[in-house]
Each structure stands twice: as structure tokens, then as C-alpha cells.
Write a protein that holds these residues in place. Structure first.
Motif, mmCIF file in Angstrom:
data_model
loop_
_atom_site.group_PDB
_atom_site.id
_atom_site.type_symbol
_atom_site.label_atom_id
_atom_site.label_comp_id
_atom_site.label_asym_id
_atom_site.label_seq_id
_atom_site.Cartn_x
_atom_site.Cartn_y
_atom_site.Cartn_z
ATOM 1 N N MET A 1 0.859 -1.176 0.000
ATOM 2 C CA MET A 1 0.000 0.000 0.000
ATOM 3 C C MET A 1 0.897 1.228 0.000
ATOM 4 S SD MET A 1 -3.138 0.895 2.508
ATOM 5 C CE MET A 1 -4.234 -0.010 1.439
ATOM 6 N N SER A 2 0.581 2.178 -0.835
ATOM 7 C CA SER A 2 1.435 3.344 -0.984
ATOM 8 C C SER A 2 1.223 4.377 0.114
ATOM 9 C CB SER A 2 1.198 3.993 -2.349
ATOM 10 O OG SER A 2 -0.148 4.409 -2.445
ATOM 11 N N SER A 3 0.105 4.332 0.818
ATOM 12 C CA SER A 3 -0.169 5.300 1.880
ATOM 13 C C SER A 3 0.645 4.974 3.119
ATOM 14 C CB SER A 3 -1.651 5.286 2.246
ATOM 15 O OG SER A 3 -2.426 5.688 1.158
ATOM 16 N N ILE A 4 1.008 6.005 3.823
ATOM 17 C CA ILE A 4 1.743 5.843 5.069
ATOM 18 C C ILE A 4 0.746 5.650 6.198
ATOM 19 C CG2 ILE A 4 3.229 7.019 6.725
ATOM 20 C CD1 ILE A 4 4.568 8.393 4.344
ATOM 21 N N ILE A 5 1.026 4.691 7.053
ATOM 22 C CA ILE A 5 0.182 4.413 8.215
ATOM 23 C C ILE A 5 0.651 5.326 9.348
ATOM 24 C CG2 ILE A 5 -0.537 2.673 9.887
ATOM 25 C CD1 ILE A 5 0.294 0.573 7.666
ATOM 26 N N ALA A 6 -0.236 6.178 9.809
ATOM 27 C CA ALA A 6 0.072 7.074 10.931
ATOM 28 C C ALA A 6 -0.567 6.509 12.184
ATOM 29 C CB ALA A 6 -0.463 8.481 10.654
ATOM 30 N N ILE A 7 0.161 6.566 13.285
ATOM 31 C CA ILE A 7 -0.327 6.075 14.575
ATOM 32 C C ILE A 7 -0.457 7.258 15.512
ATOM 33 C CG2 ILE A 7 0.125 4.552 16.537
ATOM 34 C CD1 ILE A 7 -0.350 3.036 13.910
ATOM 35 N N ARG A 8 -1.641 7.388 16.125
ATOM 36 C CA ARG A 8 -1.833 8.453 17.112
ATOM 37 C C ARG A 8 -2.924 8.049 18.101
ATOM 38 N NH1 ARG A 8 -3.217 11.031 12.058
ATOM 39 N NH2 ARG A 8 -5.447 11.425 11.926
ATOM 40 N N PRO A 9 -2.945 8.687 19.266
ATOM 41 C CA PRO A 9 -3.949 8.353 20.276
ATOM 42 C C PRO A 9 -5.371 8.584 19.750
ATOM 43 C CG PRO A 9 -2.196 9.660 21.249
ATOM 44 C CD PRO A 9 -1.994 9.693 19.754
ATOM 45 N N VAL A 10 -6.284 7.738 20.216
ATOM 46 C CA VAL A 10 -7.699 7.856 19.853
ATOM 47 C C VAL A 10 -8.559 7.610 21.083
ATOM 48 C CG1 VAL A 10 -7.436 7.176 17.427
ATOM 49 C CG2 VAL A 10 -7.863 5.424 19.167
ATOM 50 N N THR A 11 -9.838 7.880 20.930
ATOM 51 C CA THR A 11 -10.860 7.538 21.929
ATOM 52 C C THR A 11 -12.083 7.043 21.147
ATOM 53 O OG1 THR A 11 -12.117 9.598 22.008
ATOM 54 C CG2 THR A 11 -10.076 9.511 23.342
ATOM 55 N N PRO A 12 -13.074 6.479 21.834
ATOM 56 C CA PRO A 12 -14.310 6.115 21.131
ATOM 57 C C PRO A 12 -15.046 7.319 20.545
ATOM 58 C CG PRO A 12 -14.134 4.858 23.133
ATOM 59 C CD PRO A 12 -13.036 5.902 23.177
ATOM 60 N N TYR A 13 -14.629 8.533 20.888
ATOM 61 C CA TYR A 13 -15.224 9.734 20.320
ATOM 62 C C TYR A 13 -14.501 10.187 19.049
ATOM 63 C CZ TYR A 13 -17.342 9.974 24.934
ATOM 64 O OH TYR A 13 -18.026 9.672 26.086
ATOM 65 N N SER A 14 -13.389 9.545 18.709
ATOM 66 C CA SER A 14 -12.616 9.928 17.529
ATOM 67 C C SER A 14 -13.424 9.709 16.255
ATOM 68 C CB SER A 14 -11.320 9.117 17.451
ATOM 69 O OG SER A 14 -10.489 9.402 18.545
ATOM 70 N N ALA A 15 -13.140 10.546 15.263
ATOM 71 C CA ALA A 15 -13.792 10.391 13.953
ATOM 72 C C ALA A 15 -13.546 8.981 13.445
ATOM 73 C CB ALA A 15 -13.226 11.417 12.971
#
Length: 153
Positions: free
Chosen positions: A1-15
Motif C-alpha cells: 500500500m502506498s499510503s503511510i500508516i500514521a499512529i496516534r492516540p484515539v478515543t471512542p469519540y474519535s472520527a
């Protein structure tokens, strides 16, 4: 896959979390329902020292989730537990799960001596390729990743 996978904090309220939760439920997985329920009732906010809840993003789209807690099923104070790892079905097999698990593992090394997981049999190979070894005779743990305690002297 050509897209870069970004990792960041989330919550159940995240988009996109709700979309991911609905997808997981439709595929017969309940882990994101449990994650959301426990977040909303305050019983697991991934907020104790060393704990985190991370999301994997391709562009702006949330495509995976993985949490890290202190393991409530292990009496060792520095035992961590990988929780609720889920990757969106359309992007499975392109490395999203690996990047999420690697991010959680790297974060965990500072706070925990090892990580436990209770994985479905269909995920055993994934975790074993990531270095987790099978744990026998424990109803809440199928695999463990032990961090090296050796340090340069």
C-alpha cells in the motif's frame, strides 16, 4: 500500500471510531463494543501509567485500533496486556496490524516487563510472527511477549 500508516492516540469519540465499531460488530467481533462500553462507563480509559489507546490512520481514515493496559489477570505489577486490536477488513494484510502492535509494544517497554494477550485462534499466527509465545493452561492468556531485561553494562 502506498499510503503511510500514521499512529496516534484515539478515543471512542474519535472520527471514524463508530464506523469501525459497527464494521467489527457486523463481522462478529465484539471487542470494540466492549472498548466503547468500558470507556463510557469509566472502567477503562487507558489512563493508568503506561496505558494507551492508539489508532492507525490511512490519510484521515481510522482503519485500526489497539490498546494497552496493565494486565488485570496477572498479579505481576509490570505485566501489560494488549487489548482490542482490530483492523478494518478492507485493509487487512497490508501491515496496519503489525504497525499498531509494534507501536504498542515499543510504548510498553518502558512500563512493562512483558505483554499478555488473549487472542482468538485465528490470530495466533499473527502474534507468533510478532514474537509472542504460546502460554499454556491460563484461561485469560494465550500468548506472551517478554521484553529483554539485559542491558549494556
Amino acid at each position: 500500500m502506498s499510503s503511510i500508516i500514521a499512529i496516534r492516540p484515539v478515543t471512542p469519540y474519535s472520527a471514524d471510531f463508530e464506523r469501525l465499531r459497527e464494521e467489527s460488530q457486523a463481522l462478529g467481533f465484539n471487542m470494540l463494543n466492549r472498548l466503547s462500553t468500558h470507556w463510557l462507563d469509566g472502567s477503562n480509559l487507558f489512563s493508568a501509567p503506561g496505558e494507551t489507546l492508539l489508532g492507525a490512520f490511512l490519510g484521515d481514515a481510522l482503519v485500526g485500533v489497539c490498546g494497552l493496559n496493565r494486565d488485570p489477570y496477572d498479579e505481576t505489577p509490570r505485566a501489560g496486556r494488549v487489548r482490542h486490536l482490530y483492523v478494518s477488513h478492507p485493509v487487512r494484510g497490508v501491515g496496519v496490524g503489525h504497525v499498531l502492535l509494534s507501536s504498542v509494544t515499543q510504548h510498553a517497554r518502558e512500563f512493562f516487563d512483558y505483554l499478555n494477550i488473549r487472542a482468538p485462534q485465528t490470530a495466533f499466527r499473527f502474534y507468533q510472527r510478532a514474537g509472542f509465545t504460546p502460554v499454556e493452561a491460563h484461561p485469560q492468556i494465550t500468548h506472551r511477549l517478554v521484553f529483554s531485561t539485559l542491558s549494556a553494562a
